[in-house]
Design an enzyme around this catalytic site. Sequence first.
Site, PDB file in Angstrom:
ATOM      1  N   GLY A 193       0.864  -1.195   0.000  1.00  0.00           N
ATOM      2  CA  GLY A 193       0.000   0.000   0.000  1.00  0.00           C
ATOM      3  C   GLY A 193       0.887   1.227   0.000  1.00  0.00           C
ATOM      4  N   ASP A 216       0.795  -1.655  -4.784  1.00  0.00           N
ATOM      5  CA  ASP A 216      -0.428  -0.857  -4.566  1.00  0.00           C
ATOM      6  C   ASP A 216      -1.432  -1.278  -5.630  1.00  0.00           C
ATOM      7  OD1 ASP A 216      -2.330   1.477  -4.124  1.00  0.00           O
ATOM      8  OD2 ASP A 216      -0.764   1.978  -2.677  1.00  0.00           O
ATOM      9  N   ASP A 236      -3.251  -6.755  -5.184  1.00  0.00           N
ATOM     10  CA  ASP A 236      -4.215  -6.612  -4.091  1.00  0.00           C
ATOM     11  C   ASP A 236      -3.604  -7.224  -2.833  1.00  0.00           C
ATOM     12  OD1 ASP A 236      -6.296  -6.717  -2.323  1.00  0.00           O
ATOM     13  OD2 ASP A 236      -7.709  -7.708  -3.682  1.00  0.00           O
ATOM     14  N   MET A 237      -3.357  -6.410  -1.833  1.00  0.00           N
ATOM     15  CA  MET A 237      -2.691  -6.890  -0.613  1.00  0.00           C
ATOM     16  C   MET A 237      -3.536  -7.922   0.151  1.00  0.00           C
ATOM     17  SD  MET A 237      -3.026  -3.424   1.627  1.00  0.00           S
ATOM     18  CE  MET A 237      -4.613  -2.631   1.891  1.00  0.00           C
ATOM     19  N   LYS A 250       3.072   1.504   5.832  1.00  0.00           N
ATOM     20  CA  LYS A 250       2.902   2.793   6.530  1.00  0.00           C
ATOM     21  C   LYS A 250       1.503   3.377   6.281  1.00  0.00           C
ATOM     22  CE  LYS A 250       3.838   7.622   6.280  1.00  0.00           C
ATOM     23  NZ  LYS A 250       2.751   8.061   5.442  1.00  0.00           N
ATOM     24  N   HIS A 254      -4.320   1.590   9.514  1.00  0.00           N
ATOM     25  CA  HIS A 254      -5.285   2.464  10.203  1.00  0.00           C
ATOM     26  C   HIS A 254      -6.513   2.771   9.334  1.00  0.00           C
ATOM     27  CE1 HIS A 254      -3.718   6.778   8.997  1.00  0.00           C
ATOM     28  NE2 HIS A 254      -3.847   5.994   7.959  1.00  0.00           N
TER      29      HIS A 254
HETATM   30  C1  LIG Z   1      -3.547   5.870   3.326  1.00  0.00           C
HETATM   31  S1  LIG Z   1      -2.759   5.361   1.864  1.00  0.00           S
HETATM   32  C2  LIG Z   1      -1.089   5.126   2.404  1.00  0.00           C
HETATM   33  C3  LIG Z   1      -0.114   5.284   1.300  1.00  0.00           C
HETATM   34  C4  LIG Z   1       1.370   5.194   1.718  1.00  0.00           C
HETATM   35  N1  LIG Z   1       1.676   4.001   2.464  1.00  0.00           N
HETATM   36  C5  LIG Z   1       1.749   6.412   2.510  1.00  0.00           C
HETATM   37  O1  LIG Z   1       1.815   6.370   3.718  1.00  0.00           O
HETATM   38  O2  LIG Z   1       1.960   7.469   1.868  1.00  0.00           O
HETATM   39  C6  LIG Z   1      -3.336   3.702   1.684  1.00  0.00           C
HETATM   40  C7  LIG Z   1      -2.834   3.056   0.414  1.00  0.00           C
HETATM   41  O3  LIG Z   1      -3.321   1.696   0.370  1.00  0.00           O
HETATM   42  C8  LIG Z   1      -3.625   1.408  -0.988  1.00  0.00           C
HETATM   43  N2  LIG Z   1      -4.552   0.263  -1.060  1.00  0.00           N
HETATM   44  C9  LIG Z   1      -5.864   0.221  -0.745  1.00  0.00           C
HETATM   45  N3  LIG Z   1      -6.363  -1.011  -0.951  1.00  0.00           N
HETATM   46  C10 LIG Z   1      -5.330  -1.783  -1.410  1.00  0.00           C
HETATM   47  C11 LIG Z   1      -5.223  -3.151  -1.804  1.00  0.00           C
HETATM   48  N4  LIG Z   1      -6.281  -3.942  -1.736  1.00  0.00           N
HETATM   49  N5  LIG Z   1      -4.016  -3.593  -2.199  1.00  0.00           N
HETATM   50  C12 LIG Z   1      -2.936  -2.779  -2.259  1.00  0.00           C
HETATM   51  N6  LIG Z   1      -2.980  -1.464  -1.884  1.00  0.00           N
HETATM   52  C13 LIG Z   1      -4.169  -0.976  -1.480  1.00  0.00           C
HETATM   53  C14 LIG Z   1      -4.239   2.688  -1.483  1.00  0.00           C
HETATM   54  O4  LIG Z   1      -4.262   2.756  -2.902  1.00  0.00           O
HETATM   55  C15 LIG Z   1      -3.311   3.729  -0.846  1.00  0.00           C
HETATM   56  O5  LIG Z   1      -2.211   4.028  -1.677  1.00  0.00           O
END
Ligand SMILES: C[S@@+](CC[C@H](N)C(=O)[O-])C[C@H]1O[C@@H](n2cnc3c(N)ncnc32)[C@H](O)[C@@H]1O
Length: 348
Positions: A193, A216, A236-237, A250, A254
């Site tokens: 992510g 991501d 997809d995580m 990071k 949350h």
């Molecule tokens: C709050 S952001 C945090 C981004 C980064 N880690 C930062 O702190 O700048 C959450 C991230 O999770 C990603 N995300 C949401 N669902 C996801 C999934 N199923 N698989 C991978 N990434 C995902 C979103 O696209 C987004 O970039």
Amino acid sequence: MNPNDQANEVTELFRAQTHIYKHMYNFIESMALKSALQLTIPDIIHNHNKPISLIDLASALNVPPANTNPLERLMRILVQSGFFAIEQEGYTLTPSSRILLDSSPITLSPTVLAILDPLLVTPWFSLADWLKSEDATVFETHFGMNVWDYGKKKEGFVGLLNDAMASDSRLVSLVVEEHREVFDGLGSLVDVGGGTGTLARVVSEKFPLMDCTVLDLPQVVAELGGSKNLKFVGGDMFQSIPSADAVLIKSVLHNWSDEKCVKILKRCKEAIPKKAGKLILIEMVIDEGKEGGKLGKTRLFVDMEMMMLCGGRERTEKEWEHLFLESGFSCYKIIPTTGLNSIIEVYP
Ligand SMILES: C[S@@+](CC[C@H](N)C(=O)[O-])C[C@H]1O[C@@H](n2cnc3c(N)ncnc32)[C@H](O)[C@@H]1O
């Protein structure tokens, strides 16, 4: 009632009135800050190279003469809230406005502009209705759909959030320098992510022998270019995470409920070596009982923002421990940083 008791009671009433008015008007502080950024006041002061007088500021802003006095009153609030200072009868920057400069590589200006965008402020008007509803989030009660679906529909919304996260990550990436020992010796790392890769880019530059991957959603990483030791993977995580010596994550957990976090953490565990692997979380830890201070209250505000936006939450150490054990990890170490976040190392 004797006159002394009566006087005390009146004093208490007026103290309570002041308390209420302060909180009722707190939003004005937020809006004053946002206006200062829209007007690029920090950059104007910075480029002036010496304290700027009200007249010079008004002229740089092209404020009509009739609005010089309102500008002075806006600046008075911003000086009071610590965003600017007064020296030699002119306005100067403070540490807080220095990290709001558009011209600086480390700026929180996009974060402030996103959090105070009407799209993220107006849902708060639905908080009370949401509490009585069965909707998953306040956002959903307000807009009739969750934040992810809204992002697909509303042009610019995802960009607004990505810019905010990238600006937060540029600042938070200073912890990589502050805590090099956390990353030392790792041959590979996947940032789950990791958004547009701000943090992973910093890690890959500071540790050129480490292979870094950002995972991501495909639509987030589709157009992003890596480097010799940094690559972007769409996926997809919840399904699977590329293998690496360590998983970095990071400000992601949350966003999610405990149930969803356990799913993500289980995928993280599968991605790292059984013995020597580790998970590096950069997240907040709510300090139970001590959250009255400035730092603590800020974490509680972020907790509310996550609740409003996506049904996520900030967690106490006990709540983190529960998630780690539930996902099959055996132990963890919390390393507090000088900011709002902690680094949490979690071991299989
Ligand atoms: C709050 S952001 C945090 C981004 C980064 N880690 C930062 O702190 O700048 C959450 C991230 O999770 C990603 N995300 C949401 N669902 C996801 C999934 N199923 N698989 C991978 N990434 C995902 C979103 O696209 C987004 O970039």
